[in-house]
Scaffold this active site. Sequence first.
Site, PDB file in Angstrom:
ATOM      1  N   SER A   1       0.806  -1.245  -0.452  1.00 50.46           N
ATOM      2  CA  SER A   1       0.094   0.074  -0.048  1.00 50.46           C
ATOM      3  C   SER A   1       0.414   1.223   0.358  1.00 50.46           C
ATOM      4  CB  SER A   1      -0.651   0.011   1.109  1.00 50.46           C
ATOM      5  OG  SER A   1      -1.444   1.299   1.535  1.00 50.46           O
ATOM      6  N   LEU A   2       0.666   2.284  -1.128  1.00 52.94           N
ATOM      7  CA  LEU A   2       1.215   3.004  -1.103  1.00 52.94           C
ATOM      8  C   LEU A   2       0.103   4.347   0.073  1.00 52.94           C
ATOM      9  CD1 LEU A   2       2.195   4.382  -4.796  1.00 52.94           C
ATOM     10  CD2 LEU A   2       3.588   4.070  -2.935  1.00 52.94           C
ATOM     11  N   SER A   3      -0.646   4.141   0.492  1.00 53.61           N
ATOM     12  CA  SER A   3      -1.350   5.327   1.593  1.00 53.61           C
ATOM     13  C   SER A   3      -0.375   5.682   2.473  1.00 53.61           C
ATOM     14  CB  SER A   3      -2.092   4.191   2.075  1.00 53.61           C
ATOM     15  OG  SER A   3      -3.388   4.215   1.175  1.00 53.61           O
TER      16      SER A   3
ATOM     17  N   THR B   1      -9.100  -0.907   2.639  1.00 54.54           N
ATOM     18  CA  THR B   1      -8.859  -1.568   0.836  1.00 54.54           C
ATOM     19  C   THR B   1      -9.311  -3.574   1.259  1.00 54.54           C
ATOM     20  OG1 THR B   1      -7.043  -2.327  -0.592  1.00 54.54           O
ATOM     21  CG2 THR B   1      -6.903  -1.716   1.126  1.00 54.54           C
TER      22      THR B   1
ATOM     23  N   LYS C   1     -13.829  -3.232   2.402  1.00 53.19           N
ATOM     24  CA  LYS C   1     -14.248  -2.905   1.736  1.00 53.19           C
ATOM     25  C   LYS C   1     -15.686  -2.967   1.900  1.00 53.19           C
ATOM     26  CE  LYS C   1     -11.548  -0.740  -1.120  1.00 53.19           C
ATOM     27  NZ  LYS C   1     -11.507   0.300  -2.421  1.00 53.19           N
TER      28      LYS C   1
ATOM     29  N   ASN D   1     -14.858   2.858   1.780  1.00 51.66           N
ATOM     30  CA  ASN D   1     -13.095   2.407   1.648  1.00 51.66           C
ATOM     31  C   ASN D   1     -12.685   3.971   2.963  1.00 51.66           C
ATOM     32  OD1 ASN D   1     -13.268   5.121   0.362  1.00 51.66           O
ATOM     33  ND2 ASN D   1     -11.384   4.722  -0.139  1.00 51.66           N
TER      34      ASN D   1
ATOM     35  N   ASP E   1     -13.292   7.051  -3.422  1.00 49.12           N
ATOM     36  CA  ASP E   1     -12.887   6.310  -4.691  1.00 49.12           C
ATOM     37  C   ASP E   1     -13.678   7.449  -5.744  1.00 49.12           C
ATOM     38  OD1 ASP E   1     -11.001   4.541  -4.105  1.00 49.12           O
ATOM     39  OD2 ASP E   1     -12.766   3.211  -3.541  1.00 49.12           O
TER      40      ASP E   1
ATOM     41  N   GLY F   1     -15.543  -6.056 -11.609  1.00 48.00           N
ATOM     42  CA  GLY F   1     -15.546  -5.936 -10.111  1.00 48.00           C
ATOM     43  C   GLY F   1     -15.754  -5.347  -9.645  1.00 48.00           C
TER      44      GLY F   1
ATOM     45  N   TYR G   1      -1.312   0.864 -10.438  1.00 52.92           N
ATOM     46  CA  TYR G   1      -0.154   2.474 -10.799  1.00 52.92           C
ATOM     47  C   TYR G   1       1.299   1.246 -10.752  1.00 52.92           C
ATOM     48  CZ  TYR G   1      -0.785   1.519  -5.741  1.00 52.92           C
ATOM     49  OH  TYR G   1      -0.749   0.748  -4.689  1.00 52.92           O
TER      50      TYR G   1
END
Length: 279
Positions: free
Chosen positions: A21-23, A68, A72, A93, A109, A134, A221
Amino acid sequence: MPARATDARRAAVLGSPIAHSLSPVLHRAAYDELGLTDWSYDRFDVDEAALPGFVDGLGPEWAGLSLTMPLKRAVIPLLDAVSDTAASVEAVNTVVLTDDGRRLGDNTDIPGMVAALRERGIEQVDSAAVLGAGATASSALAALARICTGEVVAYVRSADRAAEMRQWGERLGIQVRTADWADAADALRAPLVVATTPAGTTDALAAAVPERPATLFDVLYEPWPTALAARWSAYGGAVVGGLDLLVHQAVLQVEQMTGCAPAPVEVMRKAGEHALESR
């Protein structure tokens, strides 16, 4: 009621797996820029079975959670209230933990997708195509319901998925027609193409990119660019990527959790780009 921005507070992203995760990079960059020196943002590997215990164990120092997969939907029964946006796709989220102990769920989102498109000058389209069916595809439909005035064609692999996408369209108030994945190359002629599939799925479509493509929104990404995005850019088409989405949904999370607005979009984007380049 937003979390207090003056006291030492905690936030985190939960999911399983979560190491990628980049969060934390994005949120910490925002805290630094906003001067929230006493705030921290971590990541925890939490699955559906462990989620209730984790949430129940949060103390008053906690301001919010990012969620994530696969959490969710699982988090919804644990919340005191859910926004209309989150309810529309049955996915949360973002959880804001208020000073009075309430747990408020939202979905950033969807407005994040709209904001990422708006940043590239896409305010409205008369039709669109969605690749995939999805959870991300349902969020894409919810975003398109805000900007698309005509039909959305969803390219899917099974009759069951096709039925699900049509049902989402009815629920979200947008006209959805489904087509077989075998004809997915036809999607690439749409004014806006939203690719919601896992890495590698659309690679074979790169050869079918038209000479003058319009706009591609590829939610991936990493790896980036995808084969489809690279060919799209080479042919002069506009490309919105997964990092754009990640940044804009995180901007909204930071604003909700801290009560500080606006969040520093460009600082967060640069932090994300640097983190990806370092991997």
